[in-house]
Design a protein around this motif. Sequence first.
Motif, PDB file in Angstrom:
ATOM      1  N   LEU A 176     -41.183   7.901   2.259  1.00 16.88           N
ATOM      2  CA  LEU A 176     -41.031   6.629   2.970  1.00 16.88           C
ATOM      3  C   LEU A 176     -39.758   6.679   3.790  1.00 16.88           C
ATOM      4  O   LEU A 176     -38.705   7.055   3.293  1.00 16.88           O
ATOM      5  N   LYS A 178     -38.150   4.796   7.859  1.00 16.56           N
ATOM      6  CA  LYS A 178     -38.454   3.844   8.925  1.00 16.56           C
ATOM      7  C   LYS A 178     -38.907   4.571  10.180  1.00 16.56           C
ATOM      8  O   LYS A 178     -38.241   4.608  11.212  1.00 16.56           O
ATOM      9  N   PHE A 180     -43.109   6.215  11.615  1.00 16.81           N
ATOM     10  CA  PHE A 180     -44.479   6.448  11.181  1.00 16.81           C
ATOM     11  C   PHE A 180     -44.511   7.725  10.349  1.00 16.81           C
ATOM     12  O   PHE A 180     -43.853   8.718  10.683  1.00 16.81           O
ATOM     13  N   PRO A 181     -45.246   7.722   9.223  1.00 15.68           N
ATOM     14  CA  PRO A 181     -45.239   8.897   8.335  1.00 15.68           C
ATOM     15  C   PRO A 181     -45.625  10.172   9.071  1.00 15.68           C
ATOM     16  O   PRO A 181     -46.543  10.198   9.883  1.00 15.68           O
ATOM     17  N   ILE A 201     -47.758   6.119  -2.770  1.00 16.55           N
ATOM     18  CA  ILE A 201     -47.159   4.846  -2.376  1.00 16.55           C
ATOM     19  C   ILE A 201     -47.607   3.733  -3.320  1.00 16.55           C
ATOM     20  O   ILE A 201     -46.819   2.856  -3.700  1.00 16.55           O
ATOM     21  N   ASN A 232     -47.600  -1.851   3.985  1.00 20.36           N
ATOM     22  CA  ASN A 232     -47.861  -1.476   5.379  1.00 20.36           C
ATOM     23  C   ASN A 232     -47.890   0.037   5.552  1.00 20.36           C
ATOM     24  O   ASN A 232     -48.720   0.586   6.300  1.00 20.36           O
ATOM     25  N   TYR A 233     -46.975   0.700   4.883  1.00 18.47           N
ATOM     26  CA  TYR A 233     -46.889   2.162   4.993  1.00 18.47           C
ATOM     27  C   TYR A 233     -48.148   2.813   4.415  1.00 18.47           C
ATOM     28  O   TYR A 233     -48.734   3.708   5.017  1.00 18.47           O
ATOM     29  N   ARG A 234     -48.552   2.338   3.240  1.00 15.79           N
ATOM     30  CA  ARG A 234     -49.777   2.856   2.632  1.00 15.79           C
ATOM     31  C   ARG A 234     -50.984   2.612   3.533  1.00 15.79           C
ATOM     32  O   ARG A 234     -51.823   3.492   3.739  1.00 15.79           O
TER      33      ARG A 234
END
Length: 244
Positions: A176, A178, A180-181, A201, A232-234
Amino acid sequence: NQNVVEGPQGLIVIDTMETLEEGAVVAREFRKLSDKPLKAIIYTHNHTDHVFGAQAFVAELAIDGTPVEVFAHVSTEHYVNRIVSEYRPIITARSFRMFGTQLDDAAFVNNGLGPRLAINEHSSFGFVKPTRTVDDELTVQIAGVDLKLVHAPGETNDQLFVWLPKQQVLAVGDNLYKAFPNLYTIRGTPYRSLKQWAASIDKMRALPVAHIAPSHTRPLHGQKDIQRVLTNYRDAIRLSLIHI
């Protein structure tokens, strides 16, 4: 970023920077904060910027021959050995292109996760082999601090996160940040499973996290905001999986 935990009996360093030179600078800054001995190093994963400054931290922070335990996933040493032996020539060349290492300041902006790589033709490296390995998860007390190491494959297959339940602090490694992965890297690292990354996540989302200490970009605070960011990340990873 470089994270250190100060326990009643000593220090725990989470990851060790990119080179011996960089590690020594950070270790000296840590020494200004505490005179306690280094008790343990935790590698969250095998990437160069997390493992190759380790000997500098031992040299600067281990007092009077204090034994230093080194924790990592059971596969981390394998991945490090592969990078420094068979993959090193091509990975080095591709990484210098990918990260713009040889661009001058006028042509270079940043790497997205930081200003630039620390590695150059003059760098030296000091990996310390793990003394204790983790397969699935490990609950342990180090330097008087209770923590849990959890296997969480994502940006790398060997990724661990570090959970401090009393402090509600989560050190997430590179799963994680800040931005996009980084679902695939053009320098040619091993395949990154998006299904496993999303599941990792979710493991983090299941914890009452009040503070996130990432390995890149700024820390996060507050359970509500952290849950929103993790969700959101997941979801971004899952959406990418659908479109792939």
